[in-house]
Design an enzyme around this catalytic site. Structure first.
Site, PDB file in Angstrom:
ATOM      1  N   CYS B   2      34.737  -3.304  36.020  1.00  0.00           N
ATOM      2  CA  CYS B   2      35.587  -2.732  34.990  1.00  0.00           C
ATOM      3  C   CYS B   2      36.930  -3.391  35.221  1.00  0.00           C
ATOM      4  O   CYS B   2      37.091  -4.401  35.879  1.00  0.00           O
ATOM      5  CB  CYS B   2      35.945  -1.206  35.555  1.00  0.00           C
ATOM      6  SG  CYS B   2      34.491  -0.023  35.717  1.00  0.00           S
ATOM      7  N   ARG B  50      36.147   0.305  31.008  1.00  0.00           N
ATOM      8  CA  ARG B  50      34.900   0.951  31.810  1.00  0.00           C
ATOM      9  C   ARG B  50      33.453   0.060  31.629  1.00  0.00           C
ATOM     10  O   ARG B  50      33.155  -0.037  30.232  1.00  0.00           O
ATOM     11  CB  ARG B  50      34.770   2.330  31.931  1.00  0.00           C
ATOM     12  CG  ARG B  50      33.603   2.699  32.635  1.00  0.00           C
ATOM     13  CD  ARG B  50      33.379   4.272  32.729  1.00  0.00           C
ATOM     14  NE  ARG B  50      32.321   4.587  33.647  1.00  0.00           N
ATOM     15  CZ  ARG B  50      31.383   5.696  33.159  1.00  0.00           C
ATOM     16  NH1 ARG B  50      31.514   6.376  32.381  1.00  0.00           N
ATOM     17  NH2 ARG B  50      30.726   6.131  34.307  1.00  0.00           N
ATOM     18  N   LEU B  51      33.072  -0.536  32.281  1.00  0.00           N
ATOM     19  CA  LEU B  51      31.534  -1.048  32.439  1.00  0.00           C
ATOM     20  C   LEU B  51      30.464   0.202  33.151  1.00  0.00           C
ATOM     21  O   LEU B  51      30.786   0.168  34.383  1.00  0.00           O
ATOM     22  CB  LEU B  51      31.408  -2.322  32.992  1.00  0.00           C
ATOM     23  CG  LEU B  51      29.923  -2.963  32.983  1.00  0.00           C
ATOM     24  CD1 LEU B  51      29.328  -3.383  31.644  1.00  0.00           C
ATOM     25  CD2 LEU B  51      29.810  -4.034  33.983  1.00  0.00           C
ATOM     26  N   ILE B  53      27.759   1.723  34.774  1.00  0.00           N
ATOM     27  CA  ILE B  53      26.434   1.272  35.542  1.00  0.00           C
ATOM     28  C   ILE B  53      26.004   2.702  36.368  1.00  0.00           C
ATOM     29  O   ILE B  53      24.728   2.904  36.034  1.00  0.00           O
ATOM     30  CB  ILE B  53      26.803   0.129  36.797  1.00  0.00           C
ATOM     31  CG1 ILE B  53      27.026  -1.149  35.854  1.00  0.00           C
ATOM     32  CG2 ILE B  53      25.377  -0.055  37.603  1.00  0.00           C
ATOM     33  CD1 ILE B  53      27.415  -2.212  36.952  1.00  0.00           C
ATOM     34  N   ASN B  75      38.039  -0.577  40.146  1.00  0.00           N
ATOM     35  CA  ASN B  75      36.920  -1.493  39.690  1.00  0.00           C
ATOM     36  C   ASN B  75      36.108  -1.638  40.999  1.00  0.00           C
ATOM     37  O   ASN B  75      36.681  -2.050  42.097  1.00  0.00           O
ATOM     38  CB  ASN B  75      37.786  -2.593  39.070  1.00  0.00           C
ATOM     39  CG  ASN B  75      36.965  -3.865  39.137  1.00  0.00           C
ATOM     40  OD1 ASN B  75      37.379  -4.814  39.250  1.00  0.00           O
ATOM     41  ND2 ASN B  75      35.537  -3.820  38.879  1.00  0.00           N
ATOM     42  N   GLY B  76      34.793  -1.588  40.632  1.00  0.00           N
ATOM     43  CA  GLY B  76      34.159  -2.038  42.065  1.00  0.00           C
ATOM     44  C   GLY B  76      32.927  -1.146  42.296  1.00  0.00           C
ATOM     45  O   GLY B  76      32.316  -0.200  41.492  1.00  0.00           O
ATOM     46  N   GLU B  77      32.310  -1.163  43.484  1.00  0.00           N
ATOM     47  CA  GLU B  77      31.418  -0.619  43.905  1.00  0.00           C
ATOM     48  C   GLU B  77      31.516  -0.052  45.314  1.00  0.00           C
ATOM     49  O   GLU B  77      31.986  -1.034  46.089  1.00  0.00           O
ATOM     50  CB  GLU B  77      30.198  -1.334  43.748  1.00  0.00           C
ATOM     51  CG  GLU B  77      29.673  -1.929  42.833  1.00  0.00           C
ATOM     52  CD  GLU B  77      29.032  -0.751  41.556  1.00  0.00           C
ATOM     53  OE1 GLU B  77      28.773   0.197  41.840  1.00  0.00           O
ATOM     54  OE2 GLU B  77      29.123  -1.359  40.394  1.00  0.00           O
ATOM     55  N   GLY B 365      23.596 -15.756  45.628  1.00  0.00           N
ATOM     56  CA  GLY B 365      23.791 -16.154  47.100  1.00  0.00           C
ATOM     57  C   GLY B 365      25.073 -16.555  47.653  1.00  0.00           C
ATOM     58  O   GLY B 365      25.185 -17.134  48.592  1.00  0.00           O
TER      59      GLY B 365
END
Lengths: 81, 660
Positions: B2, B50-51, B53, B75-77, B365
């Protein structure tokens, strides 16, 4: 053109784009002055071979031959004798 | 992913600047195109792009707590939000949504600023407390999600990206020449410095509190290493635990069960993450990779081999010189700082492809090289140390030939030159930056092109020391690999790899990157692995190879590591290169930006054109890309900033105005 002039011109045009030509003395080490690095040396080799019609062996890629204008001039002189 | 932005009045209450917040959100809408939200109360204003998910129906932001005293934009997880939620419920908290956003607010309510230590995730957020008019902004431990701030005219502003701050025309815009000095040393500035004067970056692992007009920074986490290691423990045992932790890290990052993409570079790390998804989760995975028309950079055969091996649905994009040149200005619009290589550009193109396939999340990775000792810079350090103990040795420097077997110039041919290059700096063996001297030496060449004014301006600024001021207490007792890992993580990881080559080029196309190797518990575990198990002899990432050997083909685990690179100056010197290149490097543009010496730049550009497709040296490539990106940055953000339109009110799904 005299080899010294040609060599100096090539180095100034190709390795000293962000510097003053006067930074380079004839005896100054191209490595120590940060003018040529291990990738740049191949550009120099290409120029020498084309300009002076010589072939440079891998074993000749040493600072004693290539690391200053004086060394380069002497080396080219030996190769073109 | 976001975008967040906002401001706090530092003196008296004022009428909210609705249009400004609108423009700020609009400027970063690529980060979150699904919906907008805003909050105003006279002291504070938040904007959110906002995105969605997780929890598409109820996770709207800005969000508040039950008594409406706390407001958050985030913003984030937070990957462990379900566990935290259970803990909080036991403590009496009641939740209205299924979102991790709400878990942050309740955690803050319960534990205050200490809540940060409980979060496992990647995040940047701001929490405003209406009761005492304080603001707290925080960023994740490793700097995965970005956050910038500035203070002017009695206002404190923050945003995911700098361009949002520049939506306020009263915020001065000027290139920070000391910032350039640092970028042309380390590839990044040392936070809080950025490429712009008076614009600050919140450092990874830190938070800032703004209370009664005073702004204070606090650190809650830092990468660290022990002084001693459990050397009795076998590599096998470390590898087993590592594998288990990697599986957990991947599972935690995929618990939302949305379809994900995985980047496959053809190397060990992305092969590892992709195979972990495949064998240890139920997630449907599509793989993506970048190939190059210029075969010197292309790893397609390894990528295809890995995709076949894992049976993923695979998508690849083949990058041409012009693809890089055409997309480069937009990339700089997103990186918001000069870069020394074009490498972020193909990833910018790749995230567009991911988005086209309707995926919002990719696993990559990133971070593995830093935590397991994958980069050549680490091996270089070991060899240079080994050699410096016997500087006159003729045998020791021969190890240098093992460093770059994939480059055309390496091997016996260039031994004398390699030696001269890597031998420099032996007298600085006790400095914190010893490991990085060769890279710094090459990068620093760009500074030769500065004009006199720039040189005078940075005169006295000690760019090489900027990461050395707050070293951990035991830094000097660490093994030299650990010192190098620390410096690399503080500098290039957060300031380049996760930003210019990570978040910024993924967010540009509304794609969120997730990084299983950067789970902080995994990072802490990796720190406890003895250095010998990371680089075994000169076998890099030995422990990771051991941990993954049952799941990956030997052709991948035994492969000589090829650094990810893209064609640099060559991309801009083709006969049909776009005209902006010569314009950006023209005498007039160089003078207008006022940073470089036009005559010197012209000589460099002429050489690059003259050389055609022949390979240029690292330093010429870096100088060219560094100068071009700086010129574009200066034009886009300083001399010709595009104005951002104010979005319609109807675009805001959340609009809370309690300013009266």
């Amino acid at each position: 053109m005299e080899s010294r002039t040609a060599i100096r011109e090539f180095i100034v045009d190709n390795f000293m784009m962000g510097r003053e030509a006067s930074d380079l003395t004839d005896g100054g080490s191209l490595l120590d002055l940060g003018i040529i690095d291990s990738t740049g040396v191949l550009e120099l080799v290409g120029f020498l071979e084309e300009t002076f019609s010589i072939t440079i062996e891998d074993s000749e890629l040493v600072p004693e031959n290539l690391d200053s204008i004086d060394n380069l001039v002497a080396y080219v002189a030996r190769k073109t004798e | 992913m976001c975008g967040i932005t906002g401001y706090l009045e530092l003196s008296e209450k004022k009428r909210p600047d609705y249009n400004l917040i609108g423009r700020m959100v609009q400027s970063i809408r690529h980060r979150g195109p699904d919906e907008f939200g805003a909050f105003f109360d006279g002291h504070c204003a938040f904007g959110h792009a906002r995105l969605s998910i997780i929890d598409l129906s109820s996770g709207q932001q800005p969000m508040t707590n039950n008594d409406r005293s706390l407001w958050i934009c985030y913003n984030g997880e937070i990957y462990n939000y379900l566990e935290l939620r259970k803990d909080l419920e036991k403590l009496g908290h009641r939740f209205k949504t299924q979102s991790d956003t709400e878990v942050i607010i309740h955690s803050f309510e319960q534990w205050g600023n200490d809540c940060l230590a409980r979060f496992n995730g990647q995040f940047a957020f701001a929490i405003y407390n209406r009761d005492d008019k304080t603001l707290m902004i925080a960023r994740d431990r490793l700097g995965i999600r970005p956050l910038f701030f500035t203070q002017i005219h009695d206002r404190f502003y923050f945003a995911s990206e700098i361009k949002a701050l520049f939506c306020d025309p009263t915020i001065p815009r000027k290139i920070d020449l000391k910032g350039l000095d640092e970028i042309f040393t380390w590839w990044t500035t040392a936070p809080p410095r950025t490429a712009f004067e008076n614009i600050s970056e919140l450092e990874a692992g830190c938070y800032v509190t703004i209370q009664n007009g005073s702004i204070r920074k606090h650190r809650y986490w830092s990468i660290d290493f022990p002084e001693t290691f459990d050397t009795k423990r076998s590599a096998e045992s470390f590898a087993e635990e590592l594998h288990e932790r990697l599986v957990n890290s991947v599972r935690l990052r995929l618990r939302a069960d949305v379809p994900v993409g995985a980047y496959l570079s053809g190397g060990l790390d992305s092969s590892a993450t992709t195979s972990l998804i495949k064998y240890h989760t139920d997630t449907k995975v599509e793989s993506f990779s970048v190939g190059f028309e210029d075969s010197a950079f292309d790893e397609t055969s390894y990528q295809q081999q890995m995709a076949d091996y894992l049976g993923t649905s695979h998508h690849a994009v083949k990058i041409t010189y012009n693809d890089i040149a055409d997309n480069f200005p937009e990339v700089i619009h997103h990186t918001e700082r000069p870069i020394l290589r074009t490498a972020p550009t193909p990833l910018f193109i790749l995230s567009r492809l991911v988005r086209k396939h309707n995926l919002k999340v990719v696993l990559t990775g990133e971070g593995s090289d830093e935590i397991f000792g994958g980069y050549d810079i680490f091996k270089e350090t070991l060899i240079r140390r080994f050699w410096a103990r016997q500087p006159e040795s003729k045998m020791r420097p021969l190890l240098l030939q093992r460093l770059y077997p994939t480059l055309p110039i390496s091997g016996a041919r260039a031994q004398a030159y390699l030696e001269r290059f890597y031998k420099s700096g032996f007298e600085e063996i006790d400095t914190y930056y010893f490991s990085h001297i060769p890279r710094i030496k090459t990068t620093t060449e760009v500074k030769n092109y500065f004009n006199r004014d720039t040189q005078n301006n940075i005169n006295g600024h000690d760019a090489i020391s900027v990461f050395g001021y707050d070293l951990p207490k035991h830094f000097n007792t660490w093994h030299h690999l650990l010192k190098a890992q620390y410096v690399e993580s503080r500098s290039l990881l957060s300031g380049y790899l996760l930003s210019s080559q990570g978040d910024r080029v993924a967010s540009a196309h509304s794609v969120e990157g997730r990084f299983p190797f950067l789970d902080h518990e995994l990072v802490e575990f990796a720190s406890s692995i003895p250095p010998l198990y990371k680089i075994h002899g000169l076998n890099e990432k030995y422990i990771l190879k051991k941990a993954m050997r049952k799941e990956l083909p030997e052709s991948i685990t035994n492969r000589v590591k090829q650094p990810y690179m893209a064609p640099d100056a060559n991309s801009f010197t083709q006969p049909d290169s776009p005209p902006y290149v010569s314009e950006a490097l023209s005498e007039q543009s160089i003078k207008e930006a006022g940073i470089f010496n036009p005559e010197y730049v012209n000589k460099l550009y002429s050489k690059c054109l003259r050389m055609g497709d022949r390979r240029l040296s690292f330093k010429d490539n870096m100088s060219f890309i560094g100068i071009l990106s700086t010129q574009l940055l200066s034009k886009q953000f300083i001399t010709s900033l595009q104005s951002v339109p104010t979005p319609e009110r109807s675009e805001f799904k959340v609009w809370v105005d309690i300013s009266d």
